[in-house]
Design an enzyme around this catalytic site. Structure first.
Site, mmCIF file in Angstrom:
data_model
loop_
_atom_site.group_PDB
_atom_site.id
_atom_site.type_symbol
_atom_site.label_atom_id
_atom_site.label_comp_id
_atom_site.label_asym_id
_atom_site.label_seq_id
_atom_site.Cartn_x
_atom_site.Cartn_y
_atom_site.Cartn_z
ATOM 1 N N LEU A 57 0.841 -1.200 0.000
ATOM 2 C CA LEU A 57 0.000 0.000 0.000
ATOM 3 C C LEU A 57 0.876 1.250 0.000
ATOM 4 O O LEU A 57 0.979 1.964 0.989
ATOM 5 C CB LEU A 57 -0.951 -0.006 1.204
ATOM 6 N N HIS A 58 1.545 1.502 -1.127
ATOM 7 C CA HIS A 58 2.333 2.724 -1.275
ATOM 8 C C HIS A 58 1.393 3.859 -1.686
ATOM 9 O O HIS A 58 0.173 3.706 -1.638
ATOM 10 C CB HIS A 58 3.493 2.519 -2.257
ATOM 11 N N LEU A 59 1.909 4.993 -2.084
ATOM 12 C CA LEU A 59 1.098 6.191 -2.275
ATOM 13 C C LEU A 59 -0.088 6.030 -3.239
ATOM 14 O O LEU A 59 -1.206 6.394 -2.900
ATOM 15 C CB LEU A 59 1.983 7.361 -2.723
#
Length: 87
Positions: A14-16
């Site tokens: 769950l990166h940007l």
């Protein structure tokens, strides 16, 4: 209150970008939407909270929805996470 264990399939966790997709979808619901990973609880409606949880690919999170539209929220958000957040 509904709870469901969901596995994150997004290759980069769950990166940007996927955090933004998750938050945008969660904000459509009136229910409170959070998830737990380990000892960390994150608000799914806050990009900073989601990023702060440090969720990686393959992690199992406990999705929690509580409110008037919790069933619809649980179905949509768990499906979104399970399918890799369109990445």
């Amino acid at each position: 209150m509904l709870q469901e264990k969901v596995t994150v399939h997004n290759p980069s966790g769950l990166h940007l970008r996927p955090a933004g997709i998750l938050c945008k979808e969660a904000m459509k619901f009136k229910s409170q939407i959070t998830f737990q990973i380990g000892n960390t609880t994150a608000n799914a409606k806050s990009v900073l909270s989601v990023l702060g949880a440090g969720v990686k690919c393959g992690d199992h999170i406990q999705l929690i929805c509580d409110g008037p539209d919790e069933a619809a929220a649980m179905e949509k958000i768990s499906q979104l996470i399970s399918t890799g957040l369109t990445e």
